[in-house]
Design a protein around this motif. Structure first.
Motif, PDB file in Angstrom:
ATOM      1  N   LEU A 182     -31.205 -27.211  -0.385  1.00  0.00           N
ATOM      2  CA  LEU A 182     -30.884 -25.862  -0.248  1.00  0.00           C
ATOM      3  C   LEU A 182     -29.454 -25.491  -0.354  1.00  0.00           C
ATOM      4  O   LEU A 182     -29.254 -24.596  -1.228  1.00  0.00           O
ATOM      5  N   ILE A 183     -28.646 -26.151   0.197  1.00  0.00           N
ATOM      6  CA  ILE A 183     -27.326 -25.985   0.186  1.00  0.00           C
ATOM      7  C   ILE A 183     -26.715 -26.455  -1.249  1.00  0.00           C
ATOM      8  O   ILE A 183     -25.525 -25.625  -1.574  1.00  0.00           O
ATOM      9  N   ALA A 184     -27.126 -27.302  -1.809  1.00  0.00           N
ATOM     10  CA  ALA A 184     -26.670 -27.686  -3.077  1.00  0.00           C
ATOM     11  C   ALA A 184     -26.944 -26.938  -4.072  1.00  0.00           C
ATOM     12  O   ALA A 184     -26.233 -26.821  -5.050  1.00  0.00           O
ATOM     13  N   THR A 185     -28.095 -25.903  -4.143  1.00  0.00           N
ATOM     14  CA  THR A 185     -28.549 -25.234  -5.163  1.00  0.00           C
ATOM     15  C   THR A 185     -28.251 -23.569  -5.246  1.00  0.00           C
ATOM     16  O   THR A 185     -28.153 -22.944  -5.942  1.00  0.00           O
ATOM     17  N   LEU A 186     -27.970 -23.320  -3.745  1.00  0.00           N
ATOM     18  CA  LEU A 186     -27.529 -21.953  -3.460  1.00  0.00           C
ATOM     19  C   LEU A 186     -26.545 -21.066  -4.058  1.00  0.00           C
ATOM     20  O   LEU A 186     -26.401 -20.194  -4.795  1.00  0.00           O
ATOM     21  N   PRO A 187     -25.330 -22.050  -4.099  1.00  0.00           N
ATOM     22  CA  PRO A 187     -23.961 -21.423  -4.687  1.00  0.00           C
ATOM     23  C   PRO A 187     -24.242 -21.067  -6.167  1.00  0.00           C
ATOM     24  O   PRO A 187     -23.966 -19.888  -6.490  1.00  0.00           O
ATOM     25  N   SER A 188     -24.663 -21.754  -7.058  1.00  0.00           N
ATOM     26  CA  SER A 188     -24.917 -21.497  -8.494  1.00  0.00           C
ATOM     27  C   SER A 188     -25.960 -20.466  -8.736  1.00  0.00           C
ATOM     28  O   SER A 188     -25.605 -19.353  -9.516  1.00  0.00           O
ATOM     29  N   ILE A 242     -26.824 -24.739 -14.796  1.00  0.00           N
ATOM     30  CA  ILE A 242     -27.336 -24.665 -13.556  1.00  0.00           C
ATOM     31  C   ILE A 242     -28.010 -26.084 -13.226  1.00  0.00           C
ATOM     32  O   ILE A 242     -27.536 -26.645 -11.970  1.00  0.00           O
ATOM     33  N   PRO A 243     -28.538 -26.801 -13.988  1.00  0.00           N
ATOM     34  CA  PRO A 243     -29.161 -28.129 -13.369  1.00  0.00           C
ATOM     35  C   PRO A 243     -27.923 -29.187 -13.372  1.00  0.00           C
ATOM     36  O   PRO A 243     -27.787 -29.845 -12.115  1.00  0.00           O
ATOM     37  N   GLY A 244     -26.954 -28.928 -14.112  1.00  0.00           N
ATOM     38  CA  GLY A 244     -25.594 -29.923 -13.770  1.00  0.00           C
ATOM     39  C   GLY A 244     -24.735 -29.487 -12.802  1.00  0.00           C
ATOM     40  O   GLY A 244     -24.561 -30.459 -12.067  1.00  0.00           O
ATOM     41  N   ILE A 245     -24.869 -28.321 -12.501  1.00  0.00           N
ATOM     42  CA  ILE A 245     -24.182 -27.901 -11.369  1.00  0.00           C
ATOM     43  C   ILE A 245     -24.976 -28.192 -10.108  1.00  0.00           C
ATOM     44  O   ILE A 245     -24.192 -28.750  -8.932  1.00  0.00           O
TER      45      ILE A 245
END
Length: 205
Positions: free
Chosen positions: A80-86, A107-110
């Motif tokens: 969750l925390i890894a994906t939220l910012p982008s 997005i996938p790379g980020i």
């Protein structure tokens, strides 16, 4: 892997855990969506502060990611925390501006880059008890390499522009800027670990 995912440095009270998660989510979700616009309103769209909102926001986000790696456990929370910012940054459209549509492909790379930063800090610093600075350097280099590598793949197959002003801006955004913000985030995180968590880090940093 499960042992690493659930490894954390500090055991906090339930209240402390809740406060920590709330602050991390605020840094990962609300900061990318709200802060750039707020800086523009306060300082003006052409001000140096508003123009460098990506540095400010990115540093806060990377701080949240590193603290997550050091002191948060559980697959769901980490993902969750890894994906939220982008999602927050691209959804708001304020950080990347006219490049927002182009960055959707990133997005996938980020996500993968952010998750690698979290996992490597968890594995190297929290689990193996490696020196904080060395752990951070390795984690940052891997994260930036992943994001910049994905960008170059998209450029190589002409999904994203590989020449001109847009290509140059994308390379700076996904390369040097990522390196700067992750490094600043690592410095802020080190202060938080030492001062807020009141942890004895003499032998490790």
């Amino acid at each position: 892997m499960e042992q690493v995912i659930n490894k954390k440095v500090n055991e906090l009270s339930k209240t402390g855990e809740l406060v920590q998660i709330i602050l991390i989510i605020l840094g990962a979700l609300l900061v990318p969506a709200v802060l750039p616009q707020l800086l523009q309103v306060i300082f003006g769209k052409t001000s140096a502060i508003a123009s460098n909102s990506q540095i400010i926001v990115g540093s806060i986000v990377n701080t949240a990611l590193i603290i997550t790696g050091v002191n948060v456990k559980g697959w769901r929370k980490l993902i969750l925390i890894a994906t939220l910012p982008s999602l927050s940054a691209i959804g708001s459209g304020y950080i990347f501006g006219s490049l927002t549509k182009a960055t959707i492909f990133m997005i996938p790379g980020i996500w993968f880059g952010n998750f690698s930063l979290i996992i490597l800090m968890k594995e190297l610093y929290a689990n193996r008890e490696m020196n904080y600075i060395i752990s951070a350097i390795i984690a940052i280099v891997v994260k930036v390499s992943i994001i910049f590598g994905v960008l170059n793949i998209w450029m190589a197959i002409s999904v994203l522009p590989n020449q001109g002003a847009i290509a140059t801006t994308l390379k700076n955004t996904m390369g040097l800027t990522q390196l700067i913000t992750a490094s600043i985030g690592a410095c802020i995180s080190m202060l938080i670990i030492k001062l807020v968590f009141n942890r004895n880090t003499e032998k490790r940093s």
